[in-house]
Design a protein around this motif. Structure first.
Motif, PDB file in Angstrom:
ATOM      1  N   ASP A 132       0.924  -1.539  -0.004  1.00 27.58           N
ATOM      2  CA  ASP A 132       0.134  -0.402  -0.083  1.00 27.58           C
ATOM      3  C   ASP A 132       0.979   1.417   0.028  1.00 27.58           C
ATOM      4  OD1 ASP A 132      -2.980   1.351   0.694  1.00 27.58           O
ATOM      5  OD2 ASP A 132      -1.981   2.069   1.831  1.00 27.58           O
ATOM      6  N   ARG A 133       1.770   0.956   0.949  1.00 28.91           N
ATOM      7  CA  ARG A 133       2.992   2.514   1.254  1.00 28.91           C
ATOM      8  C   ARG A 133       4.038   1.757   1.552  1.00 28.91           C
ATOM      9  NH1 ARG A 133      -0.479   7.628   2.762  1.00 28.91           N
ATOM     10  NH2 ARG A 133      -1.485   6.444   1.813  1.00 28.91           N
ATOM     11  N   LEU A 134       4.958   3.079   2.395  1.00 32.17           N
ATOM     12  CA  LEU A 134       6.260   2.372   2.438  1.00 32.17           C
ATOM     13  C   LEU A 134       6.735   3.278   3.377  1.00 32.17           C
ATOM     14  CD1 LEU A 134       8.536   1.430  -0.448  1.00 32.17           C
ATOM     15  CD2 LEU A 134       7.303  -0.502   0.992  1.00 32.17           C
ATOM     16  N   VAL A 135       7.308   2.584   4.653  1.00 29.74           N
ATOM     17  CA  VAL A 135       7.886   3.482   5.869  1.00 29.74           C
ATOM     18  C   VAL A 135       9.289   2.683   5.815  1.00 29.74           C
ATOM     19  CG1 VAL A 135       7.902   4.051   8.488  1.00 29.74           C
ATOM     20  CG2 VAL A 135       5.935   3.404   6.754  1.00 29.74           C
ATOM     21  N   LEU A 136      10.307   3.614   5.539  1.00 27.62           N
ATOM     22  CA  LEU A 136      11.450   2.816   5.955  1.00 27.62           C
ATOM     23  C   LEU A 136      12.124   4.091   6.897  1.00 27.62           C
ATOM     24  CD1 LEU A 136      11.986   3.499   1.751  1.00 27.62           C
ATOM     25  CD2 LEU A 136      11.670   0.931   3.395  1.00 27.62           C
ATOM     26  N   HIS A 137      12.754   3.740   7.897  1.00 23.77           N
ATOM     27  CA  HIS A 137      13.525   4.837   9.006  1.00 23.77           C
ATOM     28  C   HIS A 137      14.900   4.267   8.471  1.00 23.77           C
ATOM     29  CE1 HIS A 137      14.514   3.718  13.479  1.00 23.77           C
ATOM     30  NE2 HIS A 137      15.704   4.210  12.887  1.00 23.77           N
ATOM     31  N   ALA A 138      15.629   5.115   8.579  1.00 25.25           N
ATOM     32  CA  ALA A 138      17.546   4.900   8.327  1.00 25.25           C
ATOM     33  C   ALA A 138      17.985   4.150   7.520  1.00 25.25           C
ATOM     34  CB  ALA A 138      17.944   4.904   9.137  1.00 25.25           C
ATOM     35  N   PRO A 139      16.975   3.425   5.534  1.00 28.56           N
ATOM     36  CA  PRO A 139      17.424   3.200   4.571  1.00 28.56           C
ATOM     37  C   PRO A 139      18.580   3.383   4.117  1.00 28.56           C
ATOM     38  CG  PRO A 139      16.484   5.112   4.478  1.00 28.56           C
ATOM     39  CD  PRO A 139      16.465   5.716   5.743  1.00 28.56           C
ATOM     40  N   PRO A 140      19.890   2.340   4.113  1.00 27.30           N
ATOM     41  CA  PRO A 140      20.527   2.468   3.511  1.00 27.30           C
ATOM     42  C   PRO A 140      20.280   2.043   1.985  1.00 27.30           C
ATOM     43  CG  PRO A 140      20.490   0.109   4.368  1.00 27.30           C
ATOM     44  CD  PRO A 140      19.094   0.238   4.466  1.00 27.30           C
ATOM     45  N   PRO A 169       3.851   6.097  -2.408  1.00 22.43           N
ATOM     46  CA  PRO A 169       3.977   7.300  -1.437  1.00 22.43           C
ATOM     47  C   PRO A 169       5.059   5.973   0.035  1.00 22.43           C
ATOM     48  CG  PRO A 169       1.928   6.317  -1.817  1.00 22.43           C
ATOM     49  CD  PRO A 169       2.687   5.089  -2.248  1.00 22.43           C
ATOM     50  N   THR A 170       6.623   7.195   0.131  1.00 22.82           N
ATOM     51  CA  THR A 170       6.985   6.664   1.106  1.00 22.82           C
ATOM     52  C   THR A 170       7.291   7.868   2.055  1.00 22.82           C
ATOM     53  OG1 THR A 170       8.104   5.539  -0.903  1.00 22.82           O
ATOM     54  CG2 THR A 170       9.685   5.519   1.128  1.00 22.82           C
ATOM     55  N   LEU A 171       7.066   6.971   3.549  1.00 23.68           N
ATOM     56  CA  LEU A 171       7.879   7.975   4.207  1.00 23.68           C
ATOM     57  C   LEU A 171       9.396   7.374   5.158  1.00 23.68           C
ATOM     58  CD1 LEU A 171       7.488  10.061   7.054  1.00 23.68           C
ATOM     59  CD2 LEU A 171       6.820   8.246   8.366  1.00 23.68           C
ATOM     60  N   ILE A 172      10.594   8.572   4.895  1.00 27.70           N
ATOM     61  CA  ILE A 172      11.295   8.355   5.109  1.00 27.70           C
ATOM     62  C   ILE A 172      12.078   8.730   6.416  1.00 27.70           C
ATOM     63  CG2 ILE A 172      14.419   8.757   4.770  1.00 27.70           C
ATOM     64  CD1 ILE A 172      12.632   8.364   1.416  1.00 27.70           C
ATOM     65  N   ALA A 201       7.668  11.500  -1.738  1.00 28.75           N
ATOM     66  CA  ALA A 201       8.529  10.199  -0.735  1.00 28.75           C
ATOM     67  C   ALA A 201       8.616  11.915   0.280  1.00 28.75           C
ATOM     68  CB  ALA A 201      10.386  10.133  -1.081  1.00 28.75           C
ATOM     69  N   THR A 202       7.948  11.331   1.611  1.00 29.21           N
ATOM     70  CA  THR A 202       7.781  12.412   2.355  1.00 29.21           C
ATOM     71  C   THR A 202       9.560  12.384   3.619  1.00 29.21           C
ATOM     72  OG1 THR A 202       5.474  13.259   2.691  1.00 29.21           O
ATOM     73  CG2 THR A 202       6.596  13.152   4.929  1.00 29.21           C
ATOM     74  N   LEU A 203      10.247  13.037   3.909  1.00 30.73           N
ATOM     75  CA  LEU A 203      11.568  13.111   4.522  1.00 30.73           C
ATOM     76  C   LEU A 203      11.041  14.003   5.720  1.00 30.73           C
ATOM     77  CD1 LEU A 203      14.082  12.062   5.356  1.00 30.73           C
ATOM     78  CD2 LEU A 203      15.122  14.302   3.893  1.00 30.73           C
ATOM     79  N   LYS A 237       0.364  10.081  11.243  1.00 29.12           N
ATOM     80  CA  LYS A 237       0.569  11.758  10.215  1.00 29.12           C
ATOM     81  C   LYS A 237       0.357  10.483   8.679  1.00 29.12           C
ATOM     82  CE  LYS A 237       1.577  15.867  10.739  1.00 29.12           C
ATOM     83  NZ  LYS A 237       2.851  16.330  10.637  1.00 29.12           N
ATOM     84  N   PHE A 238       1.361  10.135   8.455  1.00 23.42           N
ATOM     85  CA  PHE A 238       1.613   9.511   7.418  1.00 23.42           C
ATOM     86  C   PHE A 238       0.207   8.914   7.327  1.00 23.42           C
ATOM     87  CE2 PHE A 238       3.605   6.094   4.472  1.00 23.42           C
ATOM     88  CZ  PHE A 238       4.007   6.885   3.712  1.00 23.42           C
ATOM     89  N   LEU A 239      -0.056   7.416   7.956  1.00 23.89           N
ATOM     90  CA  LEU A 239      -1.147   6.188   7.696  1.00 23.89           C
ATOM     91  C   LEU A 239      -2.544   7.115   6.833  1.00 23.89           C
ATOM     92  CD1 LEU A 239      -0.080   3.805  10.317  1.00 23.89           C
ATOM     93  CD2 LEU A 239       0.899   4.065   7.338  1.00 23.89           C
ATOM     94  N   ALA A 240      -2.438   7.935   7.845  1.00 20.64           N
ATOM     95  CA  ALA A 240      -3.731   8.702   8.059  1.00 20.64           C
ATOM     96  C   ALA A 240      -3.788   9.416   6.485  1.00 20.64           C
ATOM     97  CB  ALA A 240      -4.372   9.532   8.744  1.00 20.64           C
ATOM     98  N   ARG A 241      -2.837  10.171   5.526  1.00 20.39           N
ATOM     99  CA  ARG A 241      -3.481  10.843   4.442  1.00 20.39           C
ATOM    100  C   ARG A 241      -4.426   9.748   3.187  1.00 20.39           C
ATOM    101  NH1 ARG A 241       3.324  12.272   4.141  1.00 20.39           N
ATOM    102  NH2 ARG A 241       3.086  13.803   5.427  1.00 20.39           N
TER     103      ARG A 241
END
Length: 291
Positions: free
Chosen positions: A123-131, A234-237, A261-263, A287-291
């Protein structure tokens, strides 16, 4: 339908430890893909897991050979392709059509590879400190000694530079640099922006599986960033300004490449954003998931 609880889910011939929490919320579940490689979901589950489960279903699982999941009889199955297939089997076993992969550090690589291979289930991505870097970038492992160098004492810095003078292999240089910082009196500064945020030792925390680490470190696919950008997801970084393990420039540049992307920049965090700024971390995902 999802239901809360801990269960063992077979995937690729391995029984995977899985915990679902917050199923009552309904909607697309957030699936944690932990870091390492070779660590487990244990730490992140305890830092922000319950808070996230207040508004979204969350699936925690330990990758093959990691944490509370079984170790395969064949260590050659520690590959990215197999981890991607495992995740899809776990998703199918849970009866879920679409997920939001939530990758932390190495787990962001797995999240991205899964999205590329199974975009119809993401559906979308959440990426915490993506290398995740482009093909022209020198790479995370090449940069690791340079990230360690500023934090060492003068004597430690001289010793490391001498040790690496004739070492050219990036992984060998990385291992030496990590060894130096682990033994340094300034070690805390490499892992946390504020050393007071370091959690107390937990005797229940699963130890890392170094076989997984050695099998997967340094095998990142250089075309991944291009394939991910082409998906237009849609991706949250989430990026810690003081992150010396992945760095700040890598997630920043990834956000530039991805069309949706949202940084989110955490100015008081290093690599473990979920432990240093947990409330804002959770709110950013909400907030990201609520969009």
């Amino acid at each position: 339908m999802l239901s809360d609880g801990v269960r063992t889910v077979p995937a690729g011939g391995v029984g995977h430890w899985v915990r679902v929490v917050g199923a009552r919320n309904g909607g697309t579940p957030l699936v944690l893909l932990h870091g390492g490689p070779g660590e487990s979901s244990y730490g992140v589950e305890r830092s922000v897991g319950d808070a996230l489960a207040e508004f979204v279903p969350v699936v925690f699982y330990d990758q093959r050979g990691c944490g509370r999941t079984e170790r395969p009889s064949d260590a050659s199955t520690y590959t990215m392709e197999r981890l991607v297939a495992d995740l899809d089997e776990v998703r199918t076993a849970l009866g879920v059509e679409r997920i939001v992969p939530w990758g932390v550090s190495f787990g962001a690589l797995l999240a991205a590879e899964y999205a590329v291979a199974h975009s119809n289930h993401v559906d979308r991505l959440v990426l915490h400190a993506p290398p995740i870097v482009d093909p022209l970038h020198p790479g995370l492992w090449t940069m690791r000694p340079g990230a360690v160098d500023p934090l060492l004492t003068d004597a430690e810095r001289t010793a490391l530079r001498t040790q690496l003078a004739d070492v050219t292999e990036p992984l060998d240089r990385t291992v030496a640099a990590l060894g130096a910082i682990a033994q340094s009196e300034n070690a805390a500064a490499f892992f946390y922006h504020d050393p007071s945020n370091i959690p107390a030792d937990d005797e229940n925390a699963p130890p890392p599986n170094m076989d997984v680490a050695m099998a997967l470190v340094g095998n990142e696919r250089p075309e991944l960033v291009d394939d991910l950008a082409a998906l237009d997801l849609p991706t949250l970084i989430l990026a810690g300004l003081w992150d010396r393990q992945v760095g700040f420039d890598i997630p920043r540049d990834l956000a530039t490449r991805l069309p949706q992307a949202t940084l989110e920049i955490f100015q008081h965090s290093a690599h473990s954003i979920d432990e240093e700024e947990p409330a804002r971390y959770v709110e950013s995902i909400r907030k990201f998931l609520a969009r």
